[in-house]
Each structure stands twice: as structure tokens, then as C-alpha cells.
Design a protein around this motif. Sequence first.
Motif, PDB file in Angstrom:
ATOM      1  N   ARG B 176      52.724  66.574 -41.851  1.00  0.00           N
ATOM      2  CA  ARG B 176      51.696  67.037 -40.917  1.00  0.00           C
ATOM      3  C   ARG B 176      52.321  67.398 -39.570  1.00  0.00           C
ATOM      4  NH1 ARG B 176      46.820  63.057 -39.512  1.00  0.00           N
ATOM      5  NH2 ARG B 176      48.579  61.882 -38.648  1.00  0.00           N
ATOM      6  N   GLU B 179      54.091  70.705 -39.932  1.00  0.00           N
ATOM      7  CA  GLU B 179      53.120  71.803 -40.002  1.00  0.00           C
ATOM      8  C   GLU B 179      52.463  72.030 -38.644  1.00  0.00           C
ATOM      9  OE1 GLU B 179      50.047  73.126 -43.453  1.00  0.00           O
ATOM     10  OE2 GLU B 179      49.356  71.501 -42.183  1.00  0.00           O
ATOM     11  N   ASP B 180      52.127  70.943 -37.954  1.00  0.00           N
ATOM     12  CA  ASP B 180      51.539  71.071 -36.614  1.00  0.00           C
ATOM     13  C   ASP B 180      52.439  71.889 -35.700  1.00  0.00           C
ATOM     14  OD1 ASP B 180      49.243  69.630 -36.986  1.00  0.00           O
ATOM     15  OD2 ASP B 180      50.028  67.754 -36.159  1.00  0.00           O
ATOM     16  N   PHE B 236      49.396  70.788 -47.196  1.00  0.00           N
ATOM     17  CA  PHE B 236      49.904  71.415 -45.965  1.00  0.00           C
ATOM     18  C   PHE B 236      50.219  72.882 -46.251  1.00  0.00           C
ATOM     19  CE2 PHE B 236      50.948  66.895 -45.990  1.00  0.00           C
ATOM     20  CZ  PHE B 236      50.263  66.491 -44.846  1.00  0.00           C
TER      21      PHE B 236
END
Lengths: 121, 356
Positions: B176, B179-180, B236
Amino acid sequence: MTDHIVAEVSEIEDGERILVELKGREVGVFYLDGEYYAFANWCAHQGGPWCEGTLTGTFEGEFNRETLETRLNWVKEGKILNCPWHGWEYDIKTGTCLSRRSVKLPSYPVRVEDGKIIVTL
Amino acid sequence: MANERNLSLKKETIIDTDVHLQVKPDEIAKWVDEPFKSIMTKGHIGNPLPDSGWDRSMAGKIEKRQITGPEDIHEKLCEEFHIDHPIINSFGKLGKASMSRLAVALMKGYNDLVLQKYLDDYPHFYGLITVAMQDPEAAAEEIYRMADEKQYIGVFIDNTGPNPPLGDPRYDVVYRAAEDKGLPVSYHAYDSGFIVDFPRQNAGVESFFAVHVLTHPYAHFLTMTSLFEHGVPEKFPDLKFIFLEGGVTWLPYMMYRLNKVHSIRRFDAPMLTKTPEEYIKDQFYISTQPVGEPNNQEDMRKIMEVIGFDRMMFSSDYPHFDFDHPEGLEKFLRVNIPAKDRKKVLSGNAKEVYGI
Ligand code: FES
């Protein structure tokens, strides 16, 4: 295209099916939640007799990106047909293969007239 | 003839997606606090990050190649090999650290070292943020700490050693974070991890030949399978996954095997809503080295066509003993495939994935 009377409505209970031969082709006729469905008995994978498979549920996944929680839910009990050869899963209401969404099994129109189930093919 | 080849290489933009450093324990020790500084330098025997001890020197038969400073990369890769942008990765032994506290300290020290010693003075260099998967929360924090450094363009994971395998939900916090921050994650196997992943087999083979053949594909098989088992690419969807130093030919086998088993046992990996092949052709990339060597070159062209020229990125893996010289690969691509595809492999795909 010809109409074929395949059974009386009383002959297929809810959640049940019959196999018939129409124009030399094996066809499975299913009755599920008040609807009839007819498919060729020919799995898109390697031609297995998919209409003879078990009707079960299956797992669907759900993910919450915020909490990072992954949930596997058992869903569609009795509505997923598993081909008896290698277990490809199909949604009986659409004929769509769950692992390969572009694969859809050929279906035939079914209707009921005067208590008779009629498949057109 | 040599000049002509160099000329063609010079004209191409080349991004090298797999460049290694040698960081010795006493060097990394300068970048970490106590007690880790002492752990790294005062051990009585060997290195606190276990090594399998296999011979990589080719028994002294080849030249000794080392990268111990940015000038080595600049001279060897940028000037001699005409690499425009080297992407520095690898603190390869991190996956083997037995104490997660030590791994976390080394991770931070290593990322500071790469930034300050290699990237700051060389604006054409890029780096990957190394993360210690022993502590996923700390790894995620490290991504947030480093991601705004413009020359850090991806995340780097040593995939020999992590247990459980890397698709496990405990690592979602890392994915995460990547991906953020819009950073792809790269996986890289290390032969020294063979002793962790194949403990019995490590004792059963007789040469580094066997270890080296097996480590890289095995680690990638395991990582890729675990990612699909847990549906990581579905969880994701904006995250890109890069598999380094495994060559290219392993991918079709895995892609089609995953497809096959997924179709049969979809309910075991129910996060997936597409075939593994569809995810691979959208979110996955591989680096070319060590490019396999069929006796008939034509066979390699066919395999690359199956994989697709959108999925492959050039890498030299310099200074390892099986490095690929850019001249060799560029020539192969020039002779065998259309120019637009060649450019994708040499730099276009890397530019896109890493946002260079
Ligand atoms: S033939 Fe139906 S699953 Fe293989």
C-alpha cells in the motif's frame, strides 16, 4: 431453429437439471430460482460434460485498502456449476466462467408454454 | 567494427535496471547506530549476515570487478558501457538478517548511504529503496521516509529468505505504501539466500553452478505464486511489480502454469478477478539479464515475442560474473527485432515504470 419440448415443468425441481439430446447435441436444462437455462454440454476448457457437474457455492474475495483486511466470502451457494473434469467454475445464470471472464458458454433460449419447457435450437 | 557498434550503443538511450554495489560490513556500520554498529564490526567470525560460502570468484579465472563508489559506476557503466541511467539497487543480504531489529537499522543506514554517497552528486543515477520485509510496518515507514527523494524511483525487496512468502497479507502495508507513493516494487533473488530457501538442497549440490541455476528462478516462482495466491495485484491495481536478474525465459512457463492452475482452483485464490496472464501483461515487468542462451538465437526472439516487448527492461547486473554487456544485447535486439521494440527494452519501459 426449431422448438423442442424437453420436459413438463413438474419434471425439473428447483436447483435440478435434465440432460437431453437435441439435433445430436447434448443439452443441459437447468431450473434455478424460478428461471430456466439451457446450455450445450460442452466445457470451453477441454470439452468436458460440464452440465453434469456439481452445483456448489464458491469463494469471492473482498479487500479493504484502508484497514488492509482481506475477507473471503462463500457466496452463490447452489449457483456455481463445476465442470466434472477439471473444476472450471461457471455462473449458471450467465454461463460465464469465473476464472476467465471472456469465456461464456453457448446458451439456448428456453421458454415455458402450457406447462411445457421449450428449448429453441 | 568495434567502433561502429559503440556508435550504435552511444546513440541509444539505455537505462540499466539492475546495478549492484558491494557494501562491506565495516562500511554500512558507519551508517547505523549502536548496538548495530558493533554487531556489524566486532563479530569474531565472518559477517553477521550469513553467506552460503559458495565461490563467486570463478576460482579467480575472471577479472575482479567491484563497485565501491559512484565513480566506479560512472566510469564503467556510464562511460564504457554507454549507460545513460544506472538504477542502483540491492542490499541483497538484508533478507537473511536473523534479527529484525538489525535488518531495520541496516535498511535505513543503507538507504541513507546510497542517497548521500551515490545519488546526491550524480543526478543521472537513480536508486531503489531497500526494505526489510522482516518488519513490514518499518518497511512501509521507510518508503514514506524516502519516497520524496526524486532519485529514489522504486522499492527493492530481496526475495530469498522472507518467510512467509511475499504475497502474505502481512506485507500489504508495504504494498500500500509503494502504491500510495507511485513506486514499483522490484524483487531480486540472491544466491546467498539458497542456504535459507533450500537448506537441504544447499548441502546436496556440489558447486555454485547448481546453486546459481536454481536460486533465481525458484525465488521468482515462489514470489510470483504467492502474489497471485493472495491477490496482491488485484488489491493494489496501480502497483507495478518488477522481477530482476532472473532472465526472461522463465516467465512464459509461470504465466501459463499460473493460468492453468488458477482456472482449476480459482476458489483457492479468490481475490483474482482476471487470469494471471492478464495481470502480468498489465502490472509485471522483468529485467533481461541473464538473458538465456539458446543455441539458435531465433528461439530467443520467439520467446521474447511471446512475453511482449512491453514487459522487458534492459539490465547489465554488472559487476557479477554473469553480467550482460549492453553491446551484446543491443546487437541482438538490433538484428532481431523492430527498432521501436528495441527502444522499449533499452529504456522506454523503464522510463514509464519508474517515471524517469
Ligand atoms: S473440460 Fe471442463 S474443466 Fe476441463
